[in-house]
Design an enzyme around this catalytic site. Sequence first.
Site, PDB file in Angstrom:
ATOM      1  N   SER A  72       0.828  -1.210   0.000  1.00 53.31           N
ATOM      2  CA  SER A  72       0.000   0.000   0.000  1.00 53.31           C
ATOM      3  C   SER A  72       0.862   1.258   0.000  1.00 53.31           C
ATOM      4  O   SER A  72       0.602   2.197  -0.761  1.00 53.31           O
ATOM      5  CB  SER A  72      -0.937   0.009   1.208  1.00 53.31           C
ATOM      6  OG  SER A  72      -1.896  -1.015   1.076  1.00 53.31           O
ATOM      7  N   ASN A 152      -6.083  -9.172  -7.420  1.00 51.55           N
ATOM      8  CA  ASN A 152      -6.059  -9.882  -6.147  1.00 51.55           C
ATOM      9  C   ASN A 152      -7.280 -10.748  -5.896  1.00 51.55           C
ATOM     10  O   ASN A 152      -7.208 -11.724  -5.166  1.00 51.55           O
ATOM     11  CB  ASN A 152      -5.886  -8.882  -4.991  1.00 51.55           C
ATOM     12  CG  ASN A 152      -6.863  -7.730  -5.064  1.00 51.55           C
ATOM     13  OD1 ASN A 152      -7.068  -7.140  -6.130  1.00 51.55           O
ATOM     14  ND2 ASN A 152      -7.483  -7.412  -3.959  1.00 51.55           N
ATOM     15  N   GLN A 180       0.233  -9.148  -6.086  1.00 45.49           N
ATOM     16  CA  GLN A 180      -0.174 -10.549  -6.247  1.00 45.49           C
ATOM     17  C   GLN A 180       0.764 -11.323  -7.171  1.00 45.49           C
ATOM     18  O   GLN A 180       0.721 -12.554  -7.212  1.00 45.49           O
ATOM     19  CB  GLN A 180      -1.603 -10.634  -6.803  1.00 45.49           C
ATOM     20  CG  GLN A 180      -2.666 -10.135  -5.844  1.00 45.49           C
ATOM     21  CD  GLN A 180      -2.825 -11.011  -4.614  1.00 45.49           C
ATOM     22  OE1 GLN A 180      -2.625 -12.220  -4.660  1.00 45.49           O
ATOM     23  NE2 GLN A 180      -3.180 -10.403  -3.498  1.00 45.49           N
ATOM     24  N   GLY A 201       5.821  -8.113   0.966  1.00 46.28           N
ATOM     25  CA  GLY A 201       6.529  -9.315   1.415  1.00 46.28           C
ATOM     26  C   GLY A 201       5.648 -10.476   1.847  1.00 46.28           C
ATOM     27  O   GLY A 201       5.969 -11.637   1.599  1.00 46.28           O
ATOM     28  N   CYS A 325     -21.255  -8.497   2.972  1.00 48.83           N
ATOM     29  CA  CYS A 325     -21.191  -8.787   4.401  1.00 48.83           C
ATOM     30  C   CYS A 325     -19.769  -9.012   4.876  1.00 48.83           C
ATOM     31  O   CYS A 325     -19.458  -8.781   6.033  1.00 48.83           O
ATOM     32  CB  CYS A 325     -22.043  -9.999   4.734  1.00 48.83           C
ATOM     33  SG  CYS A 325     -23.768  -9.566   4.849  1.00 48.83           S
TER      34      CYS A 325
END
Lengths: 396, 126
Positions: A72, A152, A180, A201, A325
């Site tokens: 990220s 992903n 990924q 990692g 959900c």
Amino acid sequence: MMKIYADNAATTAMSDTAINAMIPFMKEYFGNPSSLYSTGQVVAEALQNARERAAKCLGCEAREITFTSGGSEADNQAIVSAARIGEKKGKQHIISTAFEHHAVLHTLNKLEKEGFEVTLLDVHENGIVTPEQVKAAIRPDTCLVTIMYANNEIGSVQPIPEIGAVCKEMGVLFHTDAVQAAGHLHINVKEQNIDMLSLSGHKFHGPKGTGILYSAKTIPLTNIIEGGSQERGKRGGTENTAGIMGLVAALEEACGNIDAVTEKLIPLRDKLIAGLSEIPHSVLNGDRNHRLPSNVNFCFEGIEGESLLLFLDDLGISASSGSACTSGSLDPSHVLLAIGRVHDVAHGSLRLSIGENTTEEEIDYMIQSVKSVVERLRAMSPVWRDLQSGKREFIL
Amino acid sequence: MALYSDKVMDHFRNPRNVGTIEDPSGVGEVGNTACGDIMKIYLKINDEEIIEDVKFETFGCGSAIASSSMATELIKGKHVSEAMELTNKAVAEALDGLPAHKMHCSVLAEEAIQAALEDYKSKKAQ
């Protein structure tokens, strides 16, 4: 009861190689690499060595590697850096896709508020963007193309070298979120025309909280974290030395095993796909051929994903879903919506991401378990009743 | 899973009163597939206005299934007027609580029961 971990796209167990590479840097080599005495300098040398090894895995130079806290942060820094370079030249247009990770999409949202314009390319039902689409979308004011290497959720693999070639030809920076893909697919940034790449990692048996931003040496990076002169002054903060050692050891190991692991996983993946395809009114998400060797993702009509996961957990299977959900919102996964799955169907999704330790016996058990749970949930679903009675039309 | 209480997991794993009722006195269906939850309640009510039997079908997450199951248990054998007073809070409490973002499941259960009772009343009025 069998215990099957089938959520390797979420995170992986650390390898012994990675753990063993970390331990000395938590014990005897605890020094701060910025210190000038030998206790620190020995760590600085190890860090430089790790940087060179990481560069070798990606086909770049050591000075083009920035160690980050994960995928990220690397995504954030890559995109913000390209945006700052662009705006200096009056270029405020960015091209991406609708099914990127939120680390990319939310960074783009932030830039939009600053006045950037973002084009999100259609990823089609198979979850693949074409180089032609990219070429057609590039404008004189485009400063960045950012497209993930492999998705992903649905595992579709993008034609990255070809997209990179288009960007190179048009003189636009190209970033890829390879979280990924790294350690699972062969990556060489120079050969594949990649200017910037993010990886994490813990997706290939390394530690969590570690990542790499590769950026070509010609690209001036913008700091996300201000501080000391670590990482060529582009990322402040004392280096996560043990984490970096684990990350690089895991990356080397994974990159060395790609062919063997791929050869093992593809037949297992395909068996799982074939088995689950037998469930009526289901569909495989993501391209059948251009997909990660580890990824299986299905939608089952008439059921909801979270209850599917809970029953599978009762049967010892750890899996994931793109249902609303499980995301904590009312909307199902943006990835499934991007490939054109309607809400009704997207709620009933299941992702099984296998790993090199997955056995054929486990594949059989997963097929049997998913079949029985889907049947059980359909038996109590008013939606399934309406589908069967013809009151509601089947989508799948 | 620590997400849910043992009670929720029990009602999810072993839901009470799953199924349908032939010629029901009232049927209520609430929710939609877009938001991911649908509950359908079937009631069998006798001349004394006692809920003799109740069944449910649910498309939804673990807490949606557990909330439906618990709601049916709470109104079974009760008088219609008593069932009308069932609140989502009572359903959630009987399940030893629901996570904050799952409270809407108990609301849906209350609404499904209310819808089935309204259906019964309108049929009776005809």
